[in-house]
Design an enzyme around this catalytic site. Structure first.
Site, mmCIF file in Angstrom:
data_model
loop_
_atom_site.group_PDB
_atom_site.id
_atom_site.type_symbol
_atom_site.label_atom_id
_atom_site.label_comp_id
_atom_site.label_asym_id
_atom_site.label_seq_id
_atom_site.Cartn_x
_atom_site.Cartn_y
_atom_site.Cartn_z
ATOM 1 N N CYS A 161 12.848 10.583 8.163
ATOM 2 C CA CYS A 161 12.771 10.170 9.571
ATOM 3 C C CYS A 161 14.147 10.155 10.228
ATOM 4 O O CYS A 161 14.257 10.304 11.445
ATOM 5 C CB CYS A 161 12.115 8.801 9.684
ATOM 6 S SG CYS A 161 12.912 7.518 8.697
ATOM 7 N N GLU B 81 8.836 1.061 11.475
ATOM 8 C CA GLU B 81 9.914 2.040 11.323
ATOM 9 C C GLU B 81 9.240 3.396 11.406
ATOM 10 O O GLU B 81 8.517 3.787 10.500
ATOM 11 C CB GLU B 81 10.644 1.827 9.993
ATOM 12 C CG GLU B 81 11.999 2.505 9.934
ATOM 13 C CD GLU B 81 11.910 3.919 9.398
ATOM 14 O OE1 GLU B 81 11.922 4.865 10.220
ATOM 15 O OE2 GLU B 81 11.826 4.086 8.180
ATOM 16 N N GLU C 60 8.949 15.836 16.050
ATOM 17 C CA GLU C 60 9.420 15.679 14.676
ATOM 18 C C GLU C 60 8.702 16.678 13.777
ATOM 19 O O GLU C 60 7.485 16.608 13.595
ATOM 20 C CB GLU C 60 9.164 14.254 14.189
ATOM 21 C CG GLU C 60 9.749 13.963 12.829
ATOM 22 C CD GLU C 60 9.601 12.506 12.430
ATOM 23 O OE1 GLU C 60 10.551 11.951 11.847
ATOM 24 O OE2 GLU C 60 8.544 11.922 12.702
ATOM 25 N N LYS D 125 0.838 -1.196 0.000
ATOM 26 C CA LYS D 125 0.000 0.000 0.000
ATOM 27 C C LYS D 125 0.875 1.248 0.000
ATOM 28 O O LYS D 125 1.354 1.685 1.042
ATOM 29 C CB LYS D 125 -0.942 0.042 1.204
ATOM 30 C CG LYS D 125 -2.042 1.122 1.026
ATOM 31 C CD LYS D 125 -2.618 1.607 2.314
ATOM 32 C CE LYS D 125 -1.795 2.685 2.968
ATOM 33 N NZ LYS D 125 -1.736 3.962 2.203
#
Length: 483
Positions: free
Chosen positions: A285, A251, A385, A177
C-alpha cells in the site's frame, strides 16, 4: 502438503463447526500446497464469546502492564528461532521473494515486538492532572475491549504483529482474521501464542473469506475493528462500524508519489525506487509508483528507471537472487495486466515491460515489471492503485507543480522526495498531504513512529505510542478530599 483441520479459538485448537476447507495455492507453481479448516459464522460466535469472557471476566485486562509486556517478550523469544520457517511459509503462500520475506516479512515484525514492549513499559498508564476548578483529576488509560483485527495477504505477519501486539499490550482480547490466501504464517504464530502464557480466550485466529470478515465486523460482541485492506472494502467496514457506533481504525490504499527534484542523481533515484516502488513485487500500500521528475531532465530519469527495472531478476521466489516474484493470485495477475493494457490505450508510452509473461517464465502468476512514460495525472494508471510492479513517470515544471501533482489523487498514505538538498526536500515533504513521507528514502515503517494515511488512505494510526493508544480509552476521574 500441509494439513490443518483445527481452528485456534480462545487459545485452544478445536474442531470447526463445518467441513469447508481453504486451499492454499502457490503463486509460483499454481499447485495446492496446504489445506486448512475454514471457519463458519458459528466459529466466529465462539471466538467472540471467548474474547468477551476473557475481557469482561478474565485477568488479562486487569494485569499490571508490566505483566503483559513480559508475555509479549516471551512470545518474541518463541518466534525468534522460527524466522527461517516463517520466511519460507510466507514466500510459499504469497510469492514474496525469499530475501525480502526474511527481512521485511519476518525480521522487522519481530523487531517491532520488542519496540512495542519498550513503549508499553514507558507509557503513562495513569496521569494526574490539575483540574480547572482546582480539584485533582486522574487520567487513566484502559483497554477498549474486544478487537477484531483483519489482515490482508500482502504483508501478513508484519501487519498482524502491528495490530495484535499493541492490542494485547493495551489489555484487549483479539479475534484475528488473516486472509484465506495466507493462513500458514498465522497458524505458526498461533502455535507460539499457545506457548506464550496468554490466559484462555484472549486470542483466536480465524482465517476466512469476505463473508467471515463482514460477520466479524458487524458482530455485537466486538468493541473495535482494526482493518487493513482496500479503500473500497474500508468504506464498507467504516459504514458497518458507524451504524453500530463501534471504534474503527482503517489502513487503506495508496497511490504515493516519489518526487524527484532537479538536483537528484538519476542512478541513486533508480536504486531507491527499486525499493520504494517495487517492494514486495509492487504489492504494498505504501509503494511509490508515481515517479514525478523535472521536465527539463525527464529523459535522464526515465532511462535510469527503465535500466533498473529491466535488470531486475524475476522468477522463483525461493531463489535468494529473485527481486520480483509472482503476484498472489490469478485474479491479481489479471488485474495488473488489465492496467498495463489500459495504460497503453490511454496513450502512455510503454518503456519497459508489458502484459505478457516475463522471459523464461511459463507458469505462475507473474507480471513483467513495467515502466510507463509520458503519463498524465488524469490517466487511470496514475490515479488508481494497481498493486503490482508497474511504475508511472510523470513530468512536472517546478516544486510547486510537483506538490500539486503529488496531491492530485484521492489517497494520502506515503511518499518520498529525492534531492541533494535536504532542507529543500523537507520543504516539499511538509507540503504534500500524506500520513508518512521519506527524504531520500522510502518511508521506513519505524515502530517508534505512528503510521497511517489521510484522505482515502485511512483513519487512525498504527505503530509507535499512538498505535498502542489506539486500543485504549482515557477515563477521567475527579478526586475531591473527604469532607
Amino acid at each position: 502438503m500441509q494439513e490443518q483441520d483445527r481452528l485456534f479459538i480462545g487459545g485452544e485448537w478445536v474442531a470447526p463447526s463445518g467441513t469447508r476447507t481453504i486451499e492454499v495455492v502457490s503463486p509460483h507453481s499454481e499447485q495446492v500446497i496446504a489445506r486448512v479448516a475454514a471457519p463458519g459464522t458459528e466459529d466466529v460466535d465462539r471466538a467472540v464469546a471467548a474474547a468477551r469472557t476473557a475481557f469482561d471476566e478474565g485477568p488479562w485486562p486487569r494485569l499490571d502492564p508490566a505483566e503483559r509486556v513480559a508475555v509479549i517478550r516471551r512470545l518474541g523469544a518463541l518466534l525468534k528461532p522460527r524466522r527461517k520457517e516463517l520466511s519460507e511459509l510466507i514466500s510459499a503462500e504469497m510469492g514474496a521473494p525469499i530475501s525480502f520475506a526474511k527481512l521485511s516479512h519476518v525480521t522487522l515484525p519481530l523487531l517491532m515486538m520488542g519496540a512495542f514492549a519498550d513503549i508499553a513499559e514507558n507509557l503513562a498508564w495513569e496521569e494526574p492532572r490539575k483540574g480547572f476548578y482546582g480539584q485533582d483529576v486522574l487520567l487513566r488509560k484502559e483497554p477498549i475491549g474486544v478487537v477484531a483485527a483483519i489482515v490482508p495477504w500482502n504483508m501478513p505477519l508484519f501487519l498482524t504483529i502491528g495490530k495484535l501486539v499493541p492490542a494485547l499490550l493495551a489489555g484487549c482480547s483479539v479475534v484475528l482474521k488473516p486472509s484465506p490466501e495466507t493462513p500458514l504464517d498465522a497458524y505458526a504464530l498461533a502455535e507460539s501464542l499457545a506457548e506464550a502464557g496468554l490466559p484462555q480466550g484472549v486470542v483466536s485466529v480465524l482465517p476466512g473469506d469476505r463473508e467471515i470478515g463482514e460477520y466479524l465486523v458487524a458482530h455485537p460482541g466486538v468493541d473495535k475493528v482494526s482493518f487493513t485492506g482496500s479503500t473500497a472494502a474500508g468504506r464498507l467496514v467504516a459504514a458497518s462500524c458507524g451504524s453500530n457506533l463501534k471504534r474503527v481504525s482503517l489502513e487503506l490504499g495508496g497511490k504515493s508519489a516519489a518526487v524527484v527534484l532537479d538536483d537528484a542523481d538519476p542512478a541513486a533515484v533508480a536504486a531507491g525506487v527499486e525499493i520504494a516502488g517495487l517492494m514486495n513485487s509492487g504489492q504494498a500500500c505504501v509503494a511509490q509508483t508515481r515517479i514525478l521528475v523535472p521536465r527539463a531532465r525527464y529523459g535522464e530519469f526515465v532511462d535510469a528507471l527503465a535500466a533498473m527495472v529491466e535488470a531486475l531478476p524475476v522468477g522463483d521466489p525461493s531463489d535468494p537472487a529473485t527481486k520480483v516474484g509472482p503476484l498472489v493470485a490469478r485474479r491479481q495477475q489479471e488485474r495488473v495486466r488489465g492496467y498495463i493494457e489500459e495504460g497503453q490505450k490511454e496513450g502512455a508510452r510503454l518503456v519497459v515491460g508489458g502484459s505478457d509473461l516475463p522471459a523464461g517464465v511459463d507458469q505462475g502468476w507473474y507480471v513483467r515489471p513495467t515502466v510507463f512514460a509520458d503519463v498524465e495525472s488524469s490517466m487511470r494508471i496514475a490515479q488508481e492503485e494497481i498493486f503490482g510492479p508497474v511504475l508511472t513517470v510523470l513530468p512536472y515544471s517546478d516544486d510547486a507543480d510537483a506538490v500539486r501533482i503529488a496531491d492530485d489523487t484521492e489517497y494520502g498514505l506515503s511518499g518520498s522526495v529525492w534531492t541533494s538538498d535536504v532542507e529543500r526536500g523537507l520543504a516539499v515533504a511538509r507540503r504534500v498531504r500524506s500520513g508518512t513521507f521519506g527524504v531520500n528514502q522510502a518511508y521506513s515503517m519505524d515502530p517508534n513512529a505512528p503510521f497511517g494515511g489521510v484522505k482515502a488512505s485511512g483513519i487512525g494510526r498504527e505503530l509507535g505510542r499512538e498505535g498502542i493508544e489506539g486500543y485504549l480509552d482515557v477515563k477521567s476521574i475527579s478526586v475531591a478530599p473527604p469532607s
